[in-house]
Motif scaffolding. Structure first.
Motif, PDB file in Angstrom:
ATOM      1  N   MET A  81       0.797  -1.287  -0.110  1.00 52.24           N
ATOM      2  CA  MET A  81      -0.156  -0.085  -0.110  1.00 52.24           C
ATOM      3  C   MET A  81       0.905   1.337  -0.044  1.00 52.24           C
ATOM      4  O   MET A  81       0.343   2.386  -0.607  1.00 52.24           O
ATOM      5  N   GLN A  82       2.037   1.034   0.788  1.00 51.89           N
ATOM      6  CA  GLN A  82       2.567   2.356   0.755  1.00 51.89           C
ATOM      7  C   GLN A  82       3.375   2.689  -0.652  1.00 51.89           C
ATOM      8  O   GLN A  82       3.607   3.953  -0.884  1.00 51.89           O
ATOM      9  N   SER A  88      -3.831  18.698  -5.477  1.00 49.96           N
ATOM     10  CA  SER A  88      -4.044  17.139  -5.462  1.00 49.96           C
ATOM     11  C   SER A  88      -2.707  16.591  -5.275  1.00 49.96           C
ATOM     12  O   SER A  88      -2.295  15.798  -4.080  1.00 49.96           O
ATOM     13  N   PHE A  89      -1.810  17.284  -5.945  1.00 48.52           N
ATOM     14  CA  PHE A  89      -0.273  16.893  -5.637  1.00 48.52           C
ATOM     15  C   PHE A  89       0.121  17.155  -4.477  1.00 48.52           C
ATOM     16  O   PHE A  89       0.883  16.461  -3.700  1.00 48.52           O
ATOM     17  N   GLY A 119       3.450   5.964  -6.296  1.00 43.36           N
ATOM     18  CA  GLY A 119       2.723   5.974  -7.514  1.00 43.36           C
ATOM     19  C   GLY A 119       1.682   6.814  -8.067  1.00 43.36           C
ATOM     20  O   GLY A 119       1.886   7.215  -8.979  1.00 43.36           O
ATOM     21  N   LEU A 120       0.876   7.238  -6.936  1.00 47.65           N
ATOM     22  CA  LEU A 120      -0.155   7.898  -7.171  1.00 47.65           C
ATOM     23  C   LEU A 120       0.589   9.543  -7.115  1.00 47.65           C
ATOM     24  O   LEU A 120       0.059  10.225  -8.179  1.00 47.65           O
ATOM     25  N   ILE A 161       0.689  12.921   2.208  1.00 47.98           N
ATOM     26  CA  ILE A 161       0.315  11.583   2.592  1.00 47.98           C
ATOM     27  C   ILE A 161       1.626  10.952   2.539  1.00 47.98           C
ATOM     28  O   ILE A 161       2.029  10.013   3.314  1.00 47.98           O
ATOM     29  N   VAL A 162       2.368  11.130   1.312  1.00 49.07           N
ATOM     30  CA  VAL A 162       3.538  10.407   1.268  1.00 49.07           C
ATOM     31  C   VAL A 162       4.461  10.606   2.213  1.00 49.07           C
ATOM     32  O   VAL A 162       5.302   9.865   2.576  1.00 49.07           O
ATOM     33  N   TRP A 163       4.667  11.912   2.540  1.00 50.40           N
ATOM     34  CA  TRP A 163       5.609  12.491   3.641  1.00 50.40           C
ATOM     35  C   TRP A 163       5.140  11.535   4.893  1.00 50.40           C
ATOM     36  O   TRP A 163       6.289  11.068   5.636  1.00 50.40           O
TER      37      TRP A 163
END
Length: 95
Positions: A1-2, A53-54, A7-8, A60-62
């Motif tokens: 999931m990470q 969105s970016f 990827g998103l 979220i990635v952070w």
């Protein structure tokens, strides 16, 4: 999931980068040199939504991947520069 979060982020970054280039190099010149402002309204709105969105996906990635502040800052600055998200994508793809 990470991995899917990164990827998103990459996918949003590519689309956001394309919208930025269209806005800068097609829509803006048409607005000022051909008196055709509608494309700026369309692509400006699209780019704004993609940019937000970016930024949200970057947050979220952070947190999910525990990126350093400097890495997140570099990714954010890349999103402000023409072709920056493409360079970010190349860097992320290597991981």
């Amino acid at each position: 999931m990470q991995k899917s979060a990164i990827g998103l982020l990459r996918r949003i970054g590519i689309i956001e980068g394309i919208s930025y280039l269209i806005l800068l190099f097609i829509a803006m010149p048409l607005k000022y040199f051909a008196d055709f402002p509608i494309l700026v309204q369309i692509f400006g709105m699209a780019h704004g939504i993609l940019f937000v969105s970016f930024c949200l996906m970057l947050l979220i990635v952070w947190f999910r991947h525990r990126w350093s502040f400097m890495r997140v800052l570099w990714a954010f600055i890349a999103s402000l520069l023409p072709f920056g998200t493409f360079l970010l994508d190349i860097r992320l793809r290597k991981e």
